[in-house]
Design a protein around this motif. Structure first.
Motif, PDB file in Angstrom:
ATOM      1  N   THR A  51     -57.320  15.976  21.183  1.00 57.69           N
ATOM      2  CA  THR A  51     -57.752  17.350  20.918  1.00 57.69           C
ATOM      3  C   THR A  51     -58.233  18.042  22.189  1.00 57.69           C
ATOM      4  O   THR A  51     -58.486  19.246  22.179  1.00 57.69           O
ATOM      5  CB  THR A  51     -58.875  17.381  19.870  1.00 57.69           C
ATOM      6  N   ARG A  52     -58.353  17.297  23.291  1.00 57.59           N
ATOM      7  CA  ARG A  52     -58.795  17.870  24.566  1.00 57.59           C
ATOM      8  C   ARG A  52     -57.630  18.328  25.432  1.00 57.59           C
ATOM      9  O   ARG A  52     -57.820  18.657  26.610  1.00 57.59           O
ATOM     10  CB  ARG A  52     -59.631  16.841  25.329  1.00 57.59           C
ATOM     11  N   LEU A  53     -56.431  18.327  24.856  1.00 57.55           N
ATOM     12  CA  LEU A  53     -55.246  18.788  25.586  1.00 57.55           C
ATOM     13  C   LEU A  53     -55.058  20.273  25.265  1.00 57.55           C
ATOM     14  O   LEU A  53     -54.533  20.620  24.206  1.00 57.55           O
ATOM     15  CB  LEU A  53     -54.020  17.979  25.166  1.00 57.55           C
ATOM     16  N   PRO A  54     -55.455  21.169  26.159  1.00 55.34           N
ATOM     17  CA  PRO A  54     -55.531  22.594  25.835  1.00 55.34           C
ATOM     18  C   PRO A  54     -54.199  23.265  25.570  1.00 55.34           C
ATOM     19  O   PRO A  54     -54.145  24.288  24.882  1.00 55.34           O
ATOM     20  CB  PRO A  54     -56.205  23.197  27.074  1.00 55.34           C
ATOM     21  N   ALA A  55     -53.092  22.708  26.094  1.00 59.81           N
ATOM     22  CA  ALA A  55     -51.782  23.345  25.937  1.00 59.81           C
ATOM     23  C   ALA A  55     -50.956  22.719  24.810  1.00 59.81           C
ATOM     24  O   ALA A  55     -49.843  23.170  24.539  1.00 59.81           O
ATOM     25  CB  ALA A  55     -51.004  23.281  27.253  1.00 59.81           C
ATOM     26  N   LEU A  56     -51.490  21.702  24.143  1.00 58.85           N
ATOM     27  CA  LEU A  56     -50.720  20.939  23.173  1.00 58.85           C
ATOM     28  C   LEU A  56     -50.324  21.773  21.956  1.00 58.85           C
ATOM     29  O   LEU A  56     -51.168  22.366  21.287  1.00 58.85           O
ATOM     30  CB  LEU A  56     -51.521  19.723  22.705  1.00 58.85           C
ATOM     31  N   THR A  57     -49.006  21.817  21.662  1.00 61.43           N
ATOM     32  CA  THR A  57     -48.502  22.525  20.480  1.00 61.43           C
ATOM     33  C   THR A  57     -47.671  21.631  19.572  1.00 61.43           C
ATOM     34  O   THR A  57     -47.480  21.964  18.396  1.00 61.43           O
ATOM     35  CB  THR A  57     -47.643  23.742  20.881  1.00 61.43           C
ATOM     36  N   GLN A  58     -47.172  20.519  20.096  1.00 63.39           N
ATOM     37  CA  GLN A  58     -46.380  19.599  19.285  1.00 63.39           C
ATOM     38  C   GLN A  58     -46.910  18.187  19.461  1.00 63.39           C
ATOM     39  O   GLN A  58     -46.958  17.690  20.591  1.00 63.39           O
ATOM     40  CB  GLN A  58     -44.898  19.656  19.668  1.00 63.39           C
ATOM     41  N   LEU A 111     -46.535  19.058  13.708  1.00 60.73           N
ATOM     42  CA  LEU A 111     -47.301  17.812  13.623  1.00 60.73           C
ATOM     43  C   LEU A 111     -46.477  16.771  12.885  1.00 60.73           C
ATOM     44  O   LEU A 111     -45.884  17.049  11.833  1.00 60.73           O
ATOM     45  CB  LEU A 111     -48.617  18.038  12.878  1.00 60.73           C
ATOM     46  N   GLY A 112     -46.440  15.570  13.439  1.00 57.39           N
ATOM     47  CA  GLY A 112     -45.810  14.448  12.769  1.00 57.39           C
ATOM     48  C   GLY A 112     -46.764  13.272  12.722  1.00 57.39           C
ATOM     49  O   GLY A 112     -47.251  12.822  13.756  1.00 57.39           O
ATOM     50  N   ILE A 113     -47.052  12.809  11.518  1.00 59.72           N
ATOM     51  CA  ILE A 113     -47.814  11.576  11.315  1.00 59.72           C
ATOM     52  C   ILE A 113     -46.890  10.675  10.505  1.00 59.72           C
ATOM     53  O   ILE A 113     -46.729  10.866   9.291  1.00 59.72           O
ATOM     54  CB  ILE A 113     -49.135  11.823  10.566  1.00 59.72           C
ATOM     55  N   PHE A 133     -49.615  25.025  11.720  1.00 59.39           N
ATOM     56  CA  PHE A 133     -48.303  24.499  12.087  1.00 59.39           C
ATOM     57  C   PHE A 133     -47.198  25.040  11.184  1.00 59.39           C
ATOM     58  O   PHE A 133     -47.409  25.400  10.035  1.00 59.39           O
ATOM     59  CB  PHE A 133     -48.264  22.977  12.113  1.00 59.39           C
ATOM     60  N   ARG A 134     -45.985  25.080  11.757  1.00 56.55           N
ATOM     61  CA  ARG A 134     -44.807  25.524  11.014  1.00 56.55           C
ATOM     62  C   ARG A 134     -44.012  24.351  10.455  1.00 56.55           C
ATOM     63  O   ARG A 134     -43.274  24.502   9.480  1.00 56.55           O
ATOM     64  CB  ARG A 134     -43.900  26.374  11.904  1.00 56.55           C
ATOM     65  N   LYS A 135     -44.142  23.180  11.056  1.00 54.28           N
ATOM     66  CA  LYS A 135     -43.420  21.994  10.586  1.00 54.28           C
ATOM     67  C   LYS A 135     -44.367  20.810  10.515  1.00 54.28           C
ATOM     68  O   LYS A 135     -45.177  20.587  11.419  1.00 54.28           O
ATOM     69  CB  LYS A 135     -42.243  21.672  11.521  1.00 54.28           C
ATOM     70  N   LEU A 136     -44.234  20.031   9.435  1.00 52.75           N
ATOM     71  CA  LEU A 136     -45.042  18.829   9.241  1.00 52.75           C
ATOM     72  C   LEU A 136     -44.119  17.710   8.794  1.00 52.75           C
ATOM     73  O   LEU A 136     -43.356  17.867   7.839  1.00 52.75           O
ATOM     74  CB  LEU A 136     -46.117  19.073   8.188  1.00 52.75           C
ATOM     75  N   THR A 137     -44.170  16.573   9.487  1.00 52.65           N
ATOM     76  CA  THR A 137     -43.404  15.407   9.059  1.00 52.65           C
ATOM     77  C   THR A 137     -44.375  14.294   8.677  1.00 52.65           C
ATOM     78  O   THR A 137     -45.338  14.009   9.392  1.00 52.65           O
ATOM     79  CB  THR A 137     -42.428  14.913  10.142  1.00 52.65           C
ATOM     80  N   LEU A 138     -44.099  13.696   7.533  1.00 53.74           N
ATOM     81  CA  LEU A 138     -44.901  12.593   7.001  1.00 53.74           C
ATOM     82  C   LEU A 138     -43.940  11.498   6.540  1.00 53.74           C
ATOM     83  O   LEU A 138     -43.950  11.079   5.388  1.00 53.74           O
ATOM     84  CB  LEU A 138     -45.773  13.082   5.839  1.00 53.74           C
ATOM     85  N   THR A 139     -43.110  11.040   7.449  1.00 55.57           N
ATOM     86  CA  THR A 139     -42.062  10.075   7.133  1.00 55.57           C
ATOM     87  C   THR A 139     -42.663   8.699   6.884  1.00 55.57           C
ATOM     88  O   THR A 139     -43.430   8.197   7.698  1.00 55.57           O
ATOM     89  CB  THR A 139     -41.048   9.994   8.286  1.00 55.57           C
ATOM     90  N   ASN A 140     -42.304   8.114   5.759  1.00 57.49           N
ATOM     91  CA  ASN A 140     -42.797   6.786   5.366  1.00 57.49           C
ATOM     92  C   ASN A 140     -44.319   6.706   5.444  1.00 57.49           C
ATOM     93  O   ASN A 140     -44.886   5.814   6.069  1.00 57.49           O
ATOM     94  CB  ASN A 140     -42.165   5.677   6.220  1.00 57.49           C
ATOM     95  N   VAL A 141     -44.966   7.673   4.780  1.00 57.24           N
ATOM     96  CA  VAL A 141     -46.426   7.714   4.694  1.00 57.24           C
ATOM     97  C   VAL A 141     -46.874   7.337   3.281  1.00 57.24           C
ATOM     98  O   VAL A 141     -46.286   7.791   2.297  1.00 57.24           O
ATOM     99  CB  VAL A 141     -46.961   9.114   5.054  1.00 57.24           C
ATOM    100  N   THR A 142     -47.883   6.510   3.205  1.00 63.76           N
ATOM    101  CA  THR A 142     -48.530   6.206   1.933  1.00 63.76           C
ATOM    102  C   THR A 142     -49.828   6.998   1.872  1.00 63.76           C
ATOM    103  O   THR A 142     -50.731   6.770   2.678  1.00 63.76           O
ATOM    104  CB  THR A 142     -48.836   4.702   1.807  1.00 63.76           C
ATOM    105  N   LEU A 143     -49.903   7.951   0.939  1.00 61.29           N
ATOM    106  CA  LEU A 143     -51.046   8.851   0.835  1.00 61.29           C
ATOM    107  C   LEU A 143     -51.967   8.368  -0.279  1.00 61.29           C
ATOM    108  O   LEU A 143     -51.583   8.341  -1.448  1.00 61.29           O
ATOM    109  CB  LEU A 143     -50.545  10.261   0.544  1.00 61.29           C
ATOM    110  N   ARG A 144     -53.191   8.002   0.083  1.00 64.56           N
ATOM    111  CA  ARG A 144     -54.089   7.392  -0.892  1.00 64.56           C
ATOM    112  C   ARG A 144     -54.383   8.310  -2.068  1.00 64.56           C
ATOM    113  O   ARG A 144     -54.341   7.890  -3.219  1.00 64.56           O
ATOM    114  CB  ARG A 144     -55.413   6.981  -0.230  1.00 64.56           C
TER     115      ARG A 144
END
Length: 200
Positions: free
Chosen positions: A77-84, A109-111, A132-143
């Motif tokens: 979170t300390r990366l000021p230019a981070l967008t992806q 964002l991809g988790i 964010f405009r795109k979110l990937t949650l590939t092979n995620v188990t959501l409690r």
């Protein structure tokens, strides 16, 4: 070669770097490349201390594949230019609260889990209202099996995930609330007989 990375820190004008098998000495050289804008650390990442990544003030895109020894990702979170930001198969990533400072900064964002390993995540609640405009949650188990927090992500137009992340009714609820959002599992036909059983 074990030390084939040695000297990469001298490539001071590098803007894009894709590499794999990043151990701690390798990582410690990478974070000296202050002009980096796009960084992909491929499988496996064995470095355990990534705190110095905050030196990369120009970094816009970051992908971490299998950071098996990293216990804390809040330094990102300390990366000021981070967008992806993409994190795949992170053994110690379960709670997403640390992402909150990036709420208004991320475009993507991809988790994600890996092909063979599911990424366990407690809840999407910390992503409530993200820009964010795109979110990937590939092979995620959501409690908590709750997709509701994504309703308030008003810029989100593309959701990529497996149908097993949440029940059929959750996908239909999100689809009704956000007709502007695209997701394969918003179409009952893609569920086959499983979808028909839930509709009956």
């Amino acid at each position: 070669m074990k030390n084939s990375h040695a000297g990469i820190a001298r490539r001071v004008h590098l803007r894009t770097l894709s590499c794999s098998a990043v151990n701690q000495p390798f990582f410690d050289e990478i974070v000296q490349l202050a002009d980096l804008e796009d960084l992909h650390l491929g499988w496996p990442i064995t470095a355990h201390d990534i705190s110095a990544i905050g030196n990369l003030k120009k970094l816009r895109k970051l992908k971490l594949d299998s950071p098996r020894n990293v216990p804390d990702f809040s330094v990102l979170t300390r990366l000021p230019a981070l967008t992806q930001l993409e994190i795949e198969n992170a053994k110690h990533l379960y709670e997403l609260d640390w992402l909150r400072p990036l709420k208004d900064r991320l475009d993507m964002l991809g988790i994600d889990g890996s092909i063979n390993t599911s990424q366990k995540v407690a809840s999407l609640e910390p992503l409530d209202g993200f820009a964010f405009r795109k979110l990937t949650l590939t092979n995620v188990t959501l409690r908590d099996k709750d997709l509701g927090p994504l309703i308030t992500c008003r810029n989100l137009t593309e959701l990529v995930c497996a149908r097993t992340i949440a029940p059929f009714a959750e996908f239909m609820r999100l689809a009704d609330a956000r007709p502007d959002m695209a997701c394969t599992w918003f179409d009952p036909d893609t569920w086959g007989n499983a979808g028909l059983r839930r509709l009956s």
